[in-house]
Design an enzyme around this catalytic site. Structure first.
Site, PDB file in Angstrom:
ATOM      1  N   GLU A  24     -17.734  15.026   2.368  1.00 25.17           N
ATOM      2  CA  GLU A  24     -18.240  14.005   3.276  1.00 25.17           C
ATOM      3  C   GLU A  24     -17.762  14.332   4.684  1.00 25.17           C
ATOM      4  O   GLU A  24     -16.623  14.754   4.866  1.00 25.17           O
ATOM      5  CB  GLU A  24     -17.680  12.646   2.852  1.00 25.17           C
ATOM      6  CG  GLU A  24     -18.556  11.470   3.177  1.00 25.17           C
ATOM      7  CD  GLU A  24     -18.008  10.213   2.513  1.00 25.17           C
ATOM      8  OE1 GLU A  24     -18.555   9.800   1.479  1.00 25.17           O
ATOM      9  OE2 GLU A  24     -17.031   9.658   3.031  1.00 25.17           O
ATOM     10  N   HIS A  43      -4.124   7.428   2.963  1.00 26.01           N
ATOM     11  CA  HIS A  43      -5.149   6.571   2.380  1.00 26.01           C
ATOM     12  C   HIS A  43      -4.589   5.408   1.576  1.00 26.01           C
ATOM     13  O   HIS A  43      -5.312   4.757   0.836  1.00 26.01           O
ATOM     14  CB  HIS A  43      -6.141   7.388   1.538  1.00 26.01           C
ATOM     15  CG  HIS A  43      -6.823   8.447   2.339  1.00 26.01           C
ATOM     16  ND1 HIS A  43      -7.868   8.166   3.190  1.00 26.01           N
ATOM     17  CD2 HIS A  43      -6.574   9.771   2.473  1.00 26.01           C
ATOM     18  CE1 HIS A  43      -8.239   9.275   3.793  1.00 26.01           C
ATOM     19  NE2 HIS A  43      -7.468  10.268   3.384  1.00 26.01           N
ATOM     20  N   ARG A  55     -13.704  -5.445  -7.631  1.00 28.30           N
ATOM     21  CA  ARG A  55     -12.561  -6.192  -8.163  1.00 28.30           C
ATOM     22  C   ARG A  55     -11.940  -7.006  -7.041  1.00 28.30           C
ATOM     23  O   ARG A  55     -12.337  -6.898  -5.892  1.00 28.30           O
ATOM     24  CB  ARG A  55     -11.510  -5.206  -8.677  1.00 28.30           C
ATOM     25  CG  ARG A  55     -11.142  -4.219  -7.568  1.00 28.30           C
ATOM     26  CD  ARG A  55      -9.940  -3.380  -7.877  1.00 28.30           C
ATOM     27  NE  ARG A  55      -9.900  -2.193  -7.041  1.00 28.30           N
ATOM     28  CZ  ARG A  55      -9.364  -2.115  -5.830  1.00 28.30           C
ATOM     29  NH1 ARG A  55      -8.832  -3.194  -5.277  1.00 28.30           N
ATOM     30  NH2 ARG A  55      -9.364  -0.994  -5.149  1.00 28.30           N
TER      31      ARG A  55
END
Lengths: 172, 505
Positions: free
Chosen positions: B207, B242, B299
């Site tokens: 990406e 991250h 979630r």
């Protein structure tokens, strides 16, 4: 009683002779110090400035938590300090730095090989634990003397993983 | 009611298939709604607060999660044994495993979350991309999975920097940034290895990396009656490798118009998979305020409390209501954001030593309190931080009328927090709350790693720490010298020592 106290490589000479004053590096402070019956919590009024802290002794160092920061402090009384000096403990800073596993885990990689010249901050071992890859880096410049693990090895807490020797003197 | 592999029906007894702070959060919501609750625990967690707090608790095996919290059969077995009619998975563990959601439905148990189909589609990053693209949701330019050779060739085409990502990935695992063509083969190998270890699937894709991007996500809530709403955004750019560290709501860069556009796109993405219950669409927002779909988390999120504080919506209660087949209690028009909320994740790691995780037994845990302060935690004095589970100790969330007020309150609360026994990242958060860049909202997802350092933090209380340790050592010494002088006390020295040690605890 006189104490020699070290924190962050700073030395403080602290004399405690009275209940309500102390002398730190020659300067006198009014103190009121109490241990609370609650998880190592202490309250100190230092010239009426109020400090609440948590103190805990482990492995001969005192851990002191003040305003979010944790300090590792060694406290020696004058006699112990002189004895240690006489025995040369103070100067016996060993040339080798041992890299130990801070927790159980699996070795993912060992980027440094024996004989490599490394600089402070270079990756020595990559350890997977707590679902993360953790990089164990060289704490100072030196030469990799030993790497005692290989990728895939399971290691225990405090297991010796690698040893970094003193940097070799270069030929001038 | 069953549709698309989704089961919603009224239930009165809830099993929480999780541990730690999130199990506590769900238990609290369930008790507020008058539900009976069932906890599960591994060997390591017998003393954990969620076990003590639930109405019932069942042992499900050894400490490693793969032998306890990740074993679907054991959880369904406990549900059957206890008569629990619904399961809330929390986050992590089985929360995004489609086969778990399906197994619950097959056993006639309500899964508090979306359908297995929705989890499956959004869980595969490549399929998620294709699905949302069909719904006109903007995505970051990228390359589909292939062999190492294909990926290397394609990588050179889209240009650098780029990201190698695992299709099964999440939470930064199996993800590698690549800045130059020469690094690409190694990065692909590392990402595959990590993804294989973490998810059992080493498929990766590429990406384009958006530079100076901000990570901003939209909280969604959908019921089984066709209503989908968004509860504003969360700014989650402060991350390290991250892993999110600080989240806030609203975001410094999102205005009313951008919020409305991102919200509409997020709703469209969710509707593309007939999404039901709470979910989050993560976007990357570039410096020109273009936004791109990153992924959907199907979630409850770790950082849901900041949204709760600014919208007034109890997301976990709402999840339970939706799972019982009820309609959402509010419409989009009724969602109003008020004030500002900031969350700091308190982790057992040493910010002065490359954020190395710290294990050990927590000896002191004194929580900050007072106005505008919320702490969600699952630890207590005596709790052992083990390598079995993640290193998060708690979430400290502060609310203020303005961003400045929330940040000042966070500073105050961080200074009040006392955790001993393991090192924590509290000094990191304090340093961040003091930083000009944070206070003026000038940061992106690379800020923590590239432009933030603990080394310029001033040492505040070194002298005081020295004095405190010395006084404590002196007091200890005085006690000891009293003990060795026999006959001075009317009771035995052993008794005196025991009493003294107990007082110290």
């Amino acid at each position: 009683m006189k104490y020699i106290t070290m924190v962050n490589n700073q030395e403080y000479v602290i004399e405690i002779d009275h209940d309500d004053t102390i002398v730190v590096n020659g300067e006198r402070y009014a103190i009121d110090f109490h241990s609370l019956p609650d998880g190592g919590v202490v309250s100190l009024l230092l010239n009426n400035r109020s400090y609440e802290a948590v103190v805990d002794e482990r492995d001969e160092t005192w851990e002191v938590l003040v305003r979010g920061e944790l300090y590792s402090v060694t406290v020696q009384d004058e006699r112990a300090y002189r004895l240690a000096k006489a025995r040369g403990v103070e100067t016996a800073v060993h040339g080798d730095v041992i890299i130990k596993s801070p927790m159980p885990g699996i070795i993912i990689a060992a980027p440094a090989a024996e004989g490599d010249v490394v600089q402070k901050g270079d990756k020595i071992i990559i350890l997977e634990s707590m679902k993360m890859e953790n990089e164990l880096r060289a704490p100072r410049d030196g030469v990799v003397a030993r790497v005692q693990v290989k990728p895939g090895d399971s290691v225990e807490k405090d297991q010796v993983l690698a040893v970094i020797a003193e940097p070799q003197e270069s030929d001038e | 009611m069953r549709n698309n592999g989704l089961l919603t029906k009224k239930f009165d007894k809830l099993l929480i298939a999780n541990r730690g702070e999130i199990a506590m959060r769900i238990l609290r919501a369930a008790h507020e709604l008058g539900l009976d609750t069932v906890a599960v625990y591994s060997d390591a967690d017998r003393y954990a607060p969620h076990v003590r707090y639930a109405k019932e608790a069942y042992h499900i095996g050894p400490s490693p999660a793969r032998e306890s919290y990740l074993v679907i059969d054991k959880l369904l077995d406990v549900a059957k044994k206890s008569g629990a009619e619904a399961i809330h998975p929390g986050y992590g563990f089985l929360a995004e495993r489609a086969e778990f959601a399906q197994a619950c439905v097959d056993a006639g148990i309500v899964f508090v979350g979306p359908s297995a189909d929705a989890i499956r589609t959004m869980g595969d990053k490549q399929r998620a991309r294709e699905t949302v693209m069909a719904a006109n949701v903007p995505v970051v330019p990228g390359v589909a999975p292939g062999t190492d050779e294909e990926l290397v060739a394609a990588g050179n085409e889209i240009g650098f920097p780029l990201l190698v990502k695992a299709t099964a990935g999440g939470g930064g695992k199996g993800m590698r940034p690549v800045y130059a063509a020469t690094e690409l083969p190694d990065a692909i190998a590392a990402a595959r290895r990590e993804a294989q270890a973490a998810f059992g699937d080493g498929t990766v894709y590429l990406e384009k990396m958006i530079v100076e991007g901000r990570h901003i996500e939209i909280q969604l809530m959908a019921d089984s009656h066709g209503n989908t709403i968004y509860l504003g955004e969360r700014e989650c750019s402060l991350q390290r490798r991250h892993q999110k560290l600080i989240e806030e709501s609203p975001s410094f860069v999102v205005d009313e118009d951008l919020r409305r556009r991102m919200g509409a796109v997020a709703v469209a993405a969710a509707q593309a998979v007939n999404y039901v219950n709470a979910g989050t669409i993560e976007f990357l927002v570039d410096k020109d305020k273009h936004f791109y779909f990153l992924e959907m988390n199907t979630r409850l999120q770790v950082e849901h409390p900041v949204t709760e504080l600014v919208t007034g919506v109890d997301i976990v209660q709402e999840m339970l209501r939706v799972a019982r087949g009820r309609k959402l209690r509010i419409t989009q028009e009724e969602v109003k954001m008020k004030g500002w909320a900031i969350e700091c994740r308190i982790n057992a790691e040493d910010p002065y030593n490359n954020y190395m995780p710290s294990t050990g037994t927590i000896t002191t845990s004194r929580l900050p309190t007072g106005p505008g302060v919320r702490v969600d935690t699952g630890v207590f004095p005596g709790y052992e931080v083990t390598p079995y589970y993640d290193s998060m100790i708690s979430k400290l969330i502060c609310f203020g009328e303005t961003r400045g007020e929330a940040a000042l309150r966070m500073r105050r609360a961080l200074a009040e927090y006392r955790i001993m026994g393991v090192k924590t990242n509290i000094p990191f958060h304090q340093h961040m709350m003091d930083s000009h860049r944070f206070l003026t909202g000038q940061f992106d997802t690379k800020f923590v790693e590239e432009r933030f350092s603990m080394s310029d933090r001033e040492v505040m209380d070194e002298l005081e720490a020295a004095i405190l340790a010395t006084l404590a050592a002196h007091q200890r010494g005085q006690q000891a010298s009293q003990i060795v002088a026999p006959g001075m006390r009317d009771t035995s020295n052993w008794k005196y020592l025991g009493r003294w040690e107990r007082l110290r605890r």
